[in-house]
Design a protein around this motif. Sequence first.
Motif, short mmCIF file in Angstrom:
data_model
loop_
_atom_site.label_atom_id
_atom_site.label_comp_id
_atom_site.label_asym_id
_atom_site.label_seq_id
_atom_site.Cartn_x
_atom_site.Cartn_y
_atom_site.Cartn_z
N UNK A 187 0.86 -1.19 0.00
CA UNK A 187 0.00 0.00 0.00
C UNK A 187 0.90 1.23 0.00
N UNK A 188 0.65 2.16 -0.94
CA UNK A 188 1.50 3.34 -1.06
C UNK A 188 0.63 4.57 -0.91
N UNK A 189 1.04 5.44 0.01
CA UNK A 189 0.32 6.68 0.29
C UNK A 189 1.23 7.84 -0.09
N UNK A 190 0.72 8.72 -0.95
CA UNK A 190 1.51 9.84 -1.48
C UNK A 190 1.06 11.12 -0.81
N UNK A 191 1.99 11.80 -0.17
CA UNK A 191 1.71 13.09 0.46
C UNK A 191 1.31 14.10 -0.63
N UNK A 192 0.19 14.84 -0.45
CA UNK A 192 -0.19 15.83 -1.47
C UNK A 192 0.90 16.85 -1.76
N UNK A 193 1.80 17.10 -0.81
CA UNK A 193 2.88 18.06 -1.03
C UNK A 193 3.92 17.55 -2.01
N UNK A 194 3.83 16.27 -2.42
CA UNK A 194 4.79 15.72 -3.39
C UNK A 194 4.57 16.35 -4.77
N UNK A 195 3.31 16.63 -5.13
CA UNK A 195 3.03 17.17 -6.46
C UNK A 195 3.73 18.49 -6.74
N UNK A 196 3.69 19.48 -5.83
CA UNK A 196 4.45 20.71 -6.10
C UNK A 196 5.94 20.48 -6.28
N UNK A 197 6.51 19.51 -5.55
CA UNK A 197 7.94 19.20 -5.72
C UNK A 197 8.19 18.66 -7.11
N UNK A 198 7.33 17.75 -7.59
CA UNK A 198 7.49 17.20 -8.93
C UNK A 198 7.37 18.29 -9.98
N UNK A 199 6.46 19.23 -9.79
CA UNK A 199 6.29 20.31 -10.76
C UNK A 199 7.52 21.22 -10.80
N UNK A 200 8.04 21.56 -9.62
CA UNK A 200 9.22 22.42 -9.60
C UNK A 200 10.42 21.76 -10.27
N UNK B 268 3.80 2.11 2.49
CA UNK B 268 4.90 2.99 2.11
C UNK B 268 4.35 4.40 1.96
N UNK B 269 5.00 5.34 2.62
CA UNK B 269 4.59 6.74 2.49
C UNK B 269 5.64 7.49 1.71
N UNK B 270 5.20 8.22 0.69
CA UNK B 270 6.08 9.11 -0.05
C UNK B 270 5.80 10.52 0.44
N UNK B 271 6.80 11.13 1.08
CA UNK B 271 6.60 12.44 1.70
C UNK B 271 7.59 13.43 1.09
N UNK B 272 7.17 14.68 1.00
CA UNK B 272 8.01 15.74 0.45
C UNK B 272 8.78 16.41 1.56
N UNK B 273 10.08 16.50 1.39
CA UNK B 273 10.94 17.21 2.32
C UNK B 273 11.85 18.12 1.52
N UNK B 274 11.57 19.41 1.64
CA UNK B 274 12.27 20.43 0.86
C UNK B 274 12.10 20.12 -0.62
N UNK B 275 13.17 19.80 -1.35
CA UNK B 275 13.05 19.54 -2.79
C UNK B 275 13.32 18.08 -3.13
N UNK B 276 13.00 17.20 -2.22
CA UNK B 276 13.17 15.78 -2.50
C UNK B 276 11.96 15.00 -1.98
N UNK B 277 11.88 13.76 -2.42
CA UNK B 277 10.80 12.86 -2.00
C UNK B 277 11.43 11.72 -1.21
#
Length: 660
Positions: free
Chosen positions: A225-238, A277-286
Amino acid sequence: MGQPEAVDAMVDLVTLVKAGLSDPNKPFGVFLFVGPTGVGKTELARAMAENLFGDPARLVRLDMSEFATYEAFERLIGGGIHSTEPGLLTSTVRERPFAVLLFDEIEKAHPNIYNLCLQIFDAGRLTDTQGRTADFRRTIVIMTSNVGSSIAGESPVGFGRKPTPTPDRDMTMRELGRWFRPEFLNRLDRIVNFRPLAVETAEKIAQREVARVLERGGITRRNLAIEVDPAVLPVLLREGYSPAFGARPLKRTVERMVLLPVARAIAEGNLPPGSLLRLVARQNRVDIEVEPPEAPEGPAPTAARALPVVERAAKLLERLRELSIQAEPLAERKSELLSQSSQPDFWNDAAQTRRIYDDIYRLDGILANLVTLEKQAQAEVERAQKQRGSGRELTRIEEHLEGLESQAEQLAFLVSCRDARALGDALVTLRLATRQVGTRQGRGLDGVPLLARMYVNFAARRGLEVQVVDDRHGGEPKEDTITLHVFGPGAFALLGGEAGIHQVSRGKAHRSERKNSVERKTSAEREMIRVEVLPAPSGTVAFSPDELQAEVKPAKLRQGRLLTQINHEIRLFHAPTMTSVHGWCDGSKTEAIDRLKTLLRARLDAQKTPAVGKPPVVRRYRLGPSAMVRDHRTGRGTARLDSVLEGHLDPFLLPPSGNG
């Protein structure tokens, strides 16, 4: 996505074909798609093949850079008079007369190819070197080209970002006129201009690509099960957005920043089946965080009886009387505010007027709840003194006392609290993070509306009001989200501890069943639901026109799970931070946009103070015959799932900490 002119052109074509009004002596349509690289030209051709002919394999793609030499046309119609080699184009059309022919980057082909195209476009047929005629009248011919669509440079992101310019049709036609002869352009049904990829469209593509890569076999096969933090999308866009190169760099960024960390975690071999598994955004990385799978559960624990009910009820009543004395300054403050509201100049400042009335509303709610709770405690004292030792009656009194004690803890916090944010309203968003259907392939657990109704019931029990901001179920990619705006004194303090992961399941994980002497393994249905609780901003929320884009469409689905009627599909995009909120809303368009603006502002405020540590697994709910609820923070559990879903959450609520 983001190409309305191109989509309209394809809709017009499908309308003509389905109505039987297309020209019977020509292909269904001949189109030239002109635009920058990576903006969806090939993707639209593939969608046409799937939607019109029922199979994406009906797309026949020819890379015209492979046909740049003089003799290249022979490969399309056959190797020559004395050759038995079939033509690549003519033989394919004879085998599949209903197809979409995609001539990719047509400007790179040799001019001889253009002469072959004239016969296809005009007469709908082509003769190969063996004298056999291929019928193109049931095909759609699409050519793509980058001619006349170059982008001067990267458009800035953030404040001052200009909208993506619409292609200049006159300039495009001049450039096409330099490349192609007039008789070639004159045989086209339509020249379709594709816009450069806007950042708003890139955000939708990133969301779709993340959903797609997480459905790959290596993840589903391992029951992860993978949970993606919504803050990951802005990091991917940048990291991956580029107007000049379109969606391809964004897809590569998703592969690198999302899929690669998951692959590394799998390769390390430390992920047992069923892990979260959680994918979380920290600064400019996942980053990736791992939650081990659910441990086997025993029977629900029963709480020890700390005190006899009579003594316990009396202690609660004494505590509430002490709180009434402590709340006297709140009553005095309420009187001061009411006296201010009677001043002649009170209505001159609208913002101050609203702030004072908000404070009066909160103070009045706290004081009224305190009076009500004290009366209930007095009634429980009298009931406890009269009880005759019946086990059922004793259990009922203890459960009621437990709820009153929880409310007393909350009121004690509110009486001493000086943080306006904790005393204010709350925005509760429930989002399906991941779903595993299990061996029996059920229709789903509907965990999001199930828990949303639980919070609605809880709010009603506590005298709070609830407004449904968003009731979204569907879309592309498919989303399952409900957002509630909970109004009332201390709503955020009351519900803030609910933020985190909630698991809803049916059945037991990895259980072996024996049927007809055959042993088989079954797995549970499981839904991971992320609950986000944010303090609602007070006052009117406003954004400048430069920083906010709003997209409003009529709702396709008219009835929601909690909303009786959905009127609008709305998306707000905040350009400076590349943050968006989506909503399927009721009410008028203006009301719905205002409600979503409040949610967007709350999200932006939360980004300024990022949470420390990972979101906890708050609670697990097991449906079915062996129903159970287990709260991982308090360590409490109960088999009375129905009572919990009716809003009886008092045993699981954490007392608020700190005064802000």
